[in-house]
Design a protein around this motif. Structure first.
Motif, PDB file in Angstrom:
ATOM      1  N   GLU A 157       1.329  -0.981  -0.446  1.00  0.00           N
ATOM      2  CA  GLU A 157      -0.291  -0.111  -0.054  1.00  0.00           C
ATOM      3  C   GLU A 157       0.792   1.524   0.561  1.00  0.00           C
ATOM      4  N   ASN A 158       1.699   1.209   1.030  1.00  0.00           N
ATOM      5  CA  ASN A 158       3.056   1.939   0.346  1.00  0.00           C
ATOM      6  C   ASN A 158       4.440   2.021   0.026  1.00  0.00           C
ATOM      7  N   GLY A 159       3.992   1.124  -0.693  1.00  0.00           N
ATOM      8  CA  GLY A 159       5.549   0.209  -1.398  1.00  0.00           C
ATOM      9  C   GLY A 159       6.192  -0.681  -0.339  1.00  0.00           C
ATOM     10  N   ALA A 160       6.664  -1.343  -0.966  1.00  0.00           N
ATOM     11  CA  ALA A 160       7.228  -2.567  -0.211  1.00  0.00           C
ATOM     12  C   ALA A 160       8.487  -3.085  -1.075  1.00  0.00           C
ATOM     13  N   SER A 161       9.864  -3.729  -0.079  1.00  0.00           N
ATOM     14  CA  SER A 161      10.459  -3.518  -1.500  1.00  0.00           C
ATOM     15  C   SER A 161      10.702  -5.574  -1.737  1.00  0.00           C
ATOM     16  N   GLU A 162      10.833  -5.832  -2.606  1.00  0.00           N
ATOM     17  CA  GLU A 162      11.171  -7.354  -3.346  1.00  0.00           C
ATOM     18  C   GLU A 162      11.381  -8.186  -1.914  1.00  0.00           C
ATOM     19  N   LYS A 218       1.866  -0.437  -6.555  1.00  0.00           N
ATOM     20  CA  LYS A 218       0.992  -0.368  -7.032  1.00  0.00           C
ATOM     21  C   LYS A 218       0.593   0.936  -7.597  1.00  0.00           C
ATOM     22  N   THR A 219       0.353   0.298  -9.344  1.00  0.00           N
ATOM     23  CA  THR A 219       0.556   1.481 -10.051  1.00  0.00           C
ATOM     24  C   THR A 219      -1.153   2.202  -9.514  1.00  0.00           C
ATOM     25  N   SER A 220      -1.358   2.892 -10.385  1.00  0.00           N
ATOM     26  CA  SER A 220      -3.553   2.976  -9.950  1.00  0.00           C
ATOM     27  C   SER A 220      -4.026   2.366 -11.220  1.00  0.00           C
ATOM     28  N   LEU A 221      -3.318   1.102 -12.030  1.00  0.00           N
ATOM     29  CA  LEU A 221      -4.442  -0.234 -13.048  1.00  0.00           C
ATOM     30  C   LEU A 221      -4.951  -0.997 -11.849  1.00  0.00           C
ATOM     31  N   TRP A 222      -3.373  -0.861 -10.621  1.00  0.00           N
ATOM     32  CA  TRP A 222      -3.880  -2.026 -10.118  1.00  0.00           C
ATOM     33  C   TRP A 222      -5.137  -2.097  -9.162  1.00  0.00           C
ATOM     34  N   ARG A 223      -5.163   0.057  -9.222  1.00  0.00           N
ATOM     35  CA  ARG A 223      -6.352  -0.678  -7.620  1.00  0.00           C
ATOM     36  C   ARG A 223      -7.409  -0.089  -8.917  1.00  0.00           C
TER      37      ARG A 223
END
Length: 240
Positions: A157-162, A218-223
């Motif tokens: 949701e707020n970014g995460a590392s691999e 996430k990109t806007s497409l995910w949402r």
């Protein structure tokens, strides 16, 4: 439960998907030219591979980068095109006939309907393709897409590392560095790469505590395209 929304053809978030863009370009090319020539092994001929390399605008695989170490490109030198070729035939949007790739009636219809093409192509690619078959070691991480997508929905949701994403599913190693590179690579190849190529997440190389890391967002497409069980968790967290 995984549900992909049916987006209208002019939805702006569809532009985030490299695979969808490549599919539309390929279908349009085949429609305009009448067919795409094939080699004896039923791969696209180099003339189209070169055209695709120039026009797909594939992230991390620009025309200049692809030709940096190659004078010519075969289909297998451009993995996104090789994958797309398989998908278009598997979905019966195109077929091989007398040494050519030709659009089917369905293919012609989908070439003019971007939202419908996304709904046909992307769920099949993510959920039904054996992603490990094209990996370096044919390794498969334990799990399924219902779990992966719902957990990633929260963790990214707020970014995460691999590496942290891998740890969220499979735990950290005794040294706090998660599992070995081979296990993380398999997770990345089978889970994260399909999401990135579909345009649902973006992956960026960053410096994290003095070492290179791959961050996922996430990109806007995910949402706009994905409807997941954990959406309620995100909604409650936003309210608080």
């Amino acid at each position: 439960m995984i549900e992909f929304a049916q987006l209208p053809d002019d939805h702006p978030d569809l532009s985030f998907s490299p695979l969808l863009r490549a599919a539309r370009l390929t279908l349009t090319y085949a429609a305009d030219e009448g067919a795409i020539a094939l080699t004896k092994t039923k791969a696209f001929k180099r003339s189209f591979v070169h055209w695709a390399a120039e026009h797909f605008d594939w992230p991390g695989r620009s025309y200049e980068e692809l030709f940096r170490y190659n004078k010519v490109l075969n289909e297998y030198d451009f993995p996104p095109l090789e994958l797309l070729h398989f998908l278009l035939v598997a979905l019966k949007l195109g077929r091989h006939y007398k040494g050519e790739f030709r659009l089917t009636k369905r293919g012609k219809e989908f070439s003019q309907a971007l939202g419908a093409l996304f709904h046909e192509l992307i769920p099949f690619y993510i959920l039904n393709v054996d992603h490990a078959s094209n990996g370096r070691f044919d390794d498969r991480p334990f799990g399924n897409w219902d779990v992966w997508l719902n957990v990633i929905n929260v963790e990214v949701e707020n970014g995460a590392s691999e590496r942290n994403l891998y740890g969220a599913f499979y735990g950290e190693g005794t040294d706090g560095a998660n599992a070995g590179w081979r296990e993380i690579s398999a997770f990345s190849h089978c889970v994260l790469k399909p999401l990135e190529w579909s345009g649902l997440i973006s992956v960026h190389d960053v410096d994290e505590a003095g070492r290179s890391a791959r961050m996922c967002f996430k990109t806007s497409l995910w949402r706009s395209a994905l409807k997941l069980d954990t959406d309620d968790m995100l909604a409650r967290a936003t309210q608080h």
